[in-house]
Design a protein around this motif. Structure first.
Motif, short mmCIF file in Angstrom:
data_model
loop_
_atom_site.label_atom_id
_atom_site.label_comp_id
_atom_site.label_asym_id
_atom_site.label_seq_id
_atom_site.Cartn_x
_atom_site.Cartn_y
_atom_site.Cartn_z
N PRO A 95 0.57 -32.43 32.86
CA PRO A 95 0.44 -30.99 32.61
C PRO A 95 -0.71 -30.67 31.67
CG PRO A 95 2.30 -31.90 31.39
CD PRO A 95 1.77 -33.00 32.25
N ALA A 96 -1.29 -29.51 31.88
CA ALA A 96 -2.34 -29.03 30.99
C ALA A 96 -1.71 -28.60 29.67
CB ALA A 96 -3.09 -27.86 31.62
N THR A 97 -2.50 -28.60 28.64
CA THR A 97 -2.09 -28.06 27.34
C THR A 97 -2.63 -26.65 27.28
OG1 THR A 97 -2.26 -30.28 26.39
CG2 THR A 97 -2.19 -28.42 24.85
N THR A 98 -1.79 -25.71 26.92
CA THR A 98 -2.20 -24.30 26.91
C THR A 98 -1.94 -23.70 25.54
OG1 THR A 98 -1.64 -24.10 29.25
CG2 THR A 98 -1.89 -22.05 28.01
N PHE A 99 -2.98 -23.06 25.01
CA PHE A 99 -2.87 -22.34 23.74
C PHE A 99 -3.16 -20.87 24.00
CE2 PHE A 99 -4.08 -26.68 22.61
CZ PHE A 99 -3.05 -27.00 21.74
N ILE A 100 -2.23 -20.02 23.60
CA ILE A 100 -2.40 -18.57 23.71
C ILE A 100 -2.62 -18.08 22.28
CG2 ILE A 100 -1.32 -16.40 24.39
CD1 ILE A 100 0.47 -18.22 26.27
N LEU A 101 -3.75 -17.41 22.06
CA LEU A 101 -4.10 -16.98 20.71
C LEU A 101 -4.25 -15.47 20.64
CD1 LEU A 101 -6.09 -19.69 21.54
CD2 LEU A 101 -6.03 -19.73 19.08
N LYS A 127 -3.82 -29.88 19.04
CA LYS A 127 -4.03 -30.71 20.22
C LYS A 127 -3.22 -32.00 20.15
CE LYS A 127 -8.84 -29.41 21.09
NZ LYS A 127 -10.21 -29.96 21.16
N ARG A 128 -3.18 -32.60 18.99
CA ARG A 128 -2.48 -33.87 18.80
C ARG A 128 -0.97 -33.69 18.92
NH1 ARG A 128 -4.59 -34.74 14.28
NH2 ARG A 128 -2.92 -34.01 12.94
N GLU A 129 -0.43 -32.64 18.31
CA GLU A 129 1.02 -32.46 18.25
C GLU A 129 1.59 -31.76 19.48
OE1 GLU A 129 2.03 -30.58 14.53
OE2 GLU A 129 1.12 -32.20 13.37
N HIS A 130 0.75 -31.13 20.30
CA HIS A 130 1.28 -30.33 21.41
C HIS A 130 0.64 -30.65 22.75
CE1 HIS A 130 3.79 -28.00 18.75
NE2 HIS A 130 2.77 -27.88 17.94
N ALA A 131 0.22 -31.89 22.94
CA ALA A 131 -0.37 -32.29 24.23
C ALA A 131 0.63 -32.02 25.36
CB ALA A 131 -0.76 -33.76 24.20
N GLY A 132 0.15 -31.36 26.41
CA GLY A 132 0.98 -31.05 27.56
C GLY A 132 1.94 -29.89 27.35
N GLN A 133 1.82 -29.18 26.26
CA GLN A 133 2.73 -28.07 25.95
C GLN A 133 2.01 -26.72 25.99
OE1 GLN A 133 4.56 -29.04 22.15
NE2 GLN A 133 5.92 -30.54 23.11
N ASP A 183 -7.86 -34.49 31.50
CA ASP A 183 -9.13 -35.19 31.32
C ASP A 183 -9.91 -34.67 30.11
OD1 ASP A 183 -10.12 -32.74 32.18
OD2 ASP A 183 -11.12 -33.53 33.96
N GLY A 184 -9.32 -33.71 29.38
CA GLY A 184 -9.96 -33.17 28.18
C GLY A 184 -10.83 -31.95 28.43
N LYS A 185 -11.06 -31.59 29.68
CA LYS A 185 -11.89 -30.42 29.99
C LYS A 185 -11.12 -29.15 29.65
CE LYS A 185 -14.47 -28.05 33.52
NZ LYS A 185 -14.77 -27.88 34.90
N ALA A 186 -11.76 -28.30 28.86
CA ALA A 186 -11.12 -27.06 28.42
C ALA A 186 -11.74 -25.85 29.10
CB ALA A 186 -11.28 -26.92 26.90
N THR A 187 -10.89 -24.87 29.36
CA THR A 187 -11.35 -23.59 29.89
C THR A 187 -10.88 -22.49 28.95
OG1 THR A 187 -9.40 -23.36 31.30
CG2 THR A 187 -11.36 -24.35 32.30
N LEU A 188 -11.69 -21.46 28.83
CA LEU A 188 -11.41 -20.31 27.99
C LEU A 188 -11.24 -19.08 28.86
CD1 LEU A 188 -11.44 -18.99 25.05
CD2 LEU A 188 -13.85 -18.54 25.52
N GLU A 189 -10.16 -18.34 28.62
CA GLU A 189 -9.96 -17.06 29.29
C GLU A 189 -9.70 -16.01 28.22
OE1 GLU A 189 -6.66 -17.34 32.02
OE2 GLU A 189 -7.34 -19.28 32.74
N GLU A 190 -10.38 -14.89 28.33
CA GLU A 190 -10.13 -13.81 27.38
C GLU A 190 -9.80 -12.55 28.15
OE1 GLU A 190 -13.78 -14.18 24.94
OE2 GLU A 190 -12.35 -14.53 23.33
#
Length: 166
Positions: free
Chosen positions: A23-29, A108-114, A156-163
């Motif tokens: 699963p991807a890791t997703t951060f909503i800010l 990133k370290r504590e929430h990989a895949g979350q 794979d570490g590739k990040a995408t940004l959506e605003e």
């Protein structure tokens, strides 16, 4: 012949697992919602700000979340609280003065895949987002309360940004 069928089933199951991507890791800010202009360093939210916090919770109600982070200020805690309650999560308090690179590395370290919601400030959210995605993120004005930033990090570490807007 009896061993061949279980072996084939096991190999088929293992083969299916090998093709499932992690699963991807997703951060909503988000920045905290509208604050009372009382001149203090720790104001509460206005009625409009409380409504925006509730609207954020409604928007994220169908999104599985694993953690909710907020700085210790009342306005950020009040913005995070409805979403955290709706997901039966405690709000994890982080230091607003922690360098964005350090905080982002910890996330990133504590929430990989979350999936994680982070509530901060106009002068912290762009930096945290930029550190998470290793990309450029526009500054946020003091009058901007409706930006919703999502950073997705693939296995794979590739990040995408959506605003977008809340």
């Amino acid at each position: 012949m009896k061993l061949a069928l279980p072996l084939l089933l096991a190999l088929a199951l293992l083969g299916g697992c090998a093709t499932t991507p992690p699963p991807a890791t997703t951060f909503i800010l988000v920045r905290h919602a509208e604050k009372v202009p009382d001149g203090s360093k720790d104001p509460e939210l206005t009625a409009a700000g409380l409504a925006r916090a509730d609207a954020l919770a409604a928007r994220l109600a169908g999104v599985p979340l694993d953690a909710v982070y907020s700085t210790a200020f009342r306005r950020t805690q009040q913005t995070a609280a409805p979403t955290a309650r709706g997901h039966q999560l405690a709000v994890v308090t982080y230091d607003a003065k922690e360098p964005a690179a350090d905080f982002s590395a910890r996330l990133k370290r504590e929430h990989a895949g979350q999936r994680v919601l982070v509530v901060g400030h106009s002068n912290t959210i762009p930096g945290i987002a930029a550190a998470l995605c290793s990309c450029e993120v526009a500054e946020m004005s003091e009058a901007e309360y409706d930006r919703l930033t999502t950073v997705r990090i693939a296995a794979d570490g590739k990040a995408t940004l959506e605003e977008g807007k809340q």
